[in-house]
Enzyme design. Structure first.
Site, PDB file in Angstrom:
ATOM      1  N   HIS A  17      55.246  23.586  49.764  1.00  0.00           N
ATOM      2  CA  HIS A  17      55.831  24.853  49.292  1.00  0.00           C
ATOM      3  C   HIS A  17      55.159  26.043  49.980  1.00  0.00           C
ATOM      4  CE1 HIS A  17      56.402  22.425  45.360  1.00  0.00           C
ATOM      5  NE2 HIS A  17      57.612  22.593  45.872  1.00  0.00           N
ATOM      6  N   LYS A  41      63.600  20.063  31.876  1.00  0.00           N
ATOM      7  CA  LYS A  41      63.031  19.272  32.979  1.00  0.00           C
ATOM      8  C   LYS A  41      61.670  18.673  32.618  1.00  0.00           C
ATOM      9  CE  LYS A  41      64.953  20.320  37.469  1.00  0.00           C
ATOM     10  NZ  LYS A  41      64.596  20.625  38.860  1.00  0.00           N
TER      11      LYS A  41
HETATM   12  O1  PNS Z   1      61.908  22.617  42.884  1.00  0.00           O
HETATM   13  P1  PNS Z   1      63.258  22.120  42.449  1.00  0.00           P
HETATM   14  O2  PNS Z   1      63.144  21.426  41.107  1.00  0.00           O
HETATM   15  O3  PNS Z   1      63.922  21.277  43.490  1.00  0.00           O
HETATM   16  O4  PNS Z   1      64.169  23.427  42.245  1.00  0.00           O
HETATM   17  C1  PNS Z   1      65.473  23.312  41.743  1.00  0.00           C
HETATM   18  C2  PNS Z   1      66.055  24.693  41.375  1.00  0.00           C
HETATM   19  C3  PNS Z   1      65.125  25.458  40.468  1.00  0.00           C
HETATM   20  C4  PNS Z   1      66.276  25.493  42.635  1.00  0.00           C
HETATM   21  C5  PNS Z   1      67.424  24.412  40.686  1.00  0.00           C
HETATM   22  O5  PNS Z   1      67.247  23.477  39.662  1.00  0.00           O
HETATM   23  C6  PNS Z   1      68.066  25.671  40.110  1.00  0.00           C
HETATM   24  O6  PNS Z   1      68.467  26.550  40.826  1.00  0.00           O
HETATM   25  N1  PNS Z   1      68.114  25.745  38.779  1.00  0.00           N
HETATM   26  C7  PNS Z   1      68.689  26.878  38.081  1.00  0.00           C
HETATM   27  C8  PNS Z   1      70.024  26.523  37.434  1.00  0.00           C
HETATM   28  C9  PNS Z   1      71.192  26.733  38.376  1.00  0.00           C
HETATM   29  O7  PNS Z   1      71.405  27.784  38.921  1.00  0.00           O
HETATM   30  N2  PNS Z   1      71.992  25.663  38.563  1.00  0.00           N
HETATM   31  C10 PNS Z   1      73.216  25.748  39.351  1.00  0.00           C
HETATM   32  C11 PNS Z   1      72.986  25.460  40.810  1.00  0.00           C
HETATM   33  S1  PNS Z   1      73.877  24.018  41.228  1.00  0.00           S
END
Ligand code: PNS
Length: 165
Positions: A17, A41
């Site tokens: 990251h 989560k």
């Molecule tokens: O580090 P990660 O867990 O791969 O990040 C995933 C993240 C936070 C980018 C994703 O889960 C997210 O954007 N969550 C917010 C909910 C959302 O907007 N969902 C619709 C997108 S398909």
């Protein structure tokens, strides 16, 4: 003024990251690291703990802000007046999920684009999940996370207790 969001769970932040944060913060004027607050989560670290670790490991970087968010990423990006979402791509296995997410976000907020940075080769295998597993078994963490994060991981693991023999 180009502002971007680098979103994630960061449970916990790894060198992978940090690599994306460093590289993308050189491309944009301001990078907001968006830390997802999503109890569904079941993260190991609370959002406050994740934000604190991220602030510590990015304290020397200019134009980087750490901001927690909940709800939709596309809405968060629009609220922050960010035109870009940045995601790291490690391998082809990441692609399907990332494609779906970027297209969904674009439907929700057509003014927000997603850009992908390919992970540096030395971190292409690395994930927070792997790091937590190594920590759970008492493995050496220094190649994967900064010292401050390793300390927090070890504290967390020591309070989780051992399984029955
Ligand atoms: O580090 P990660 O867990 O791969 O990040 C995933 C993240 C936070 C980018 C994703 O889960 C997210 O954007 N969550 C917010 C909910 C959302 O907007 N969902 C619709 C997108 S398909």
């Amino acid at each position: 003024m180009l502002r971007a969001i680098y979103p994630g769970s960061f449970d916990p932040v790894t060198y992978g990251h940090i690599d994306i944060i460093k590289r993308s913060s050189k491309i944009v004027n301001e990078l907001i690291v968006g830390v997802l607050c999503n109890k569904a989560k079941m993260p190991l670290f609370s959002v406050e703990e994740r934000v604190k670790m991220l602030k510590e490991v990015t304290k020397d970087l200019e134009h980087v802000r750490i901001v927690p968010f909940h709800g939709l990423l596309a809405e968060f990006a629009a609220d922050m007046e960010a035109r870009l979402i940045i995601r790291g791509l490690r391998a082809i296995t990441d692609f399907e999920y990332e494609l779906q997410m970027s297209q969904t976000n674009h439907k929700l907020e057509p003014n927000v684009e997603t850009m992908f940075l390919t992970t540096s080769i030395e971190y292409s295998y690395l994930s927070s999940t792997t790091v937590k597993e190594i920590a759970a078994f008492g493995g050496e963490l220094s190649q994967f996370v900064p010292e401050a994060v390793a300390v927090e991981l070890m504290k967390k693991m020591s309070t989780k207790g051992e399984c029955n023999k």
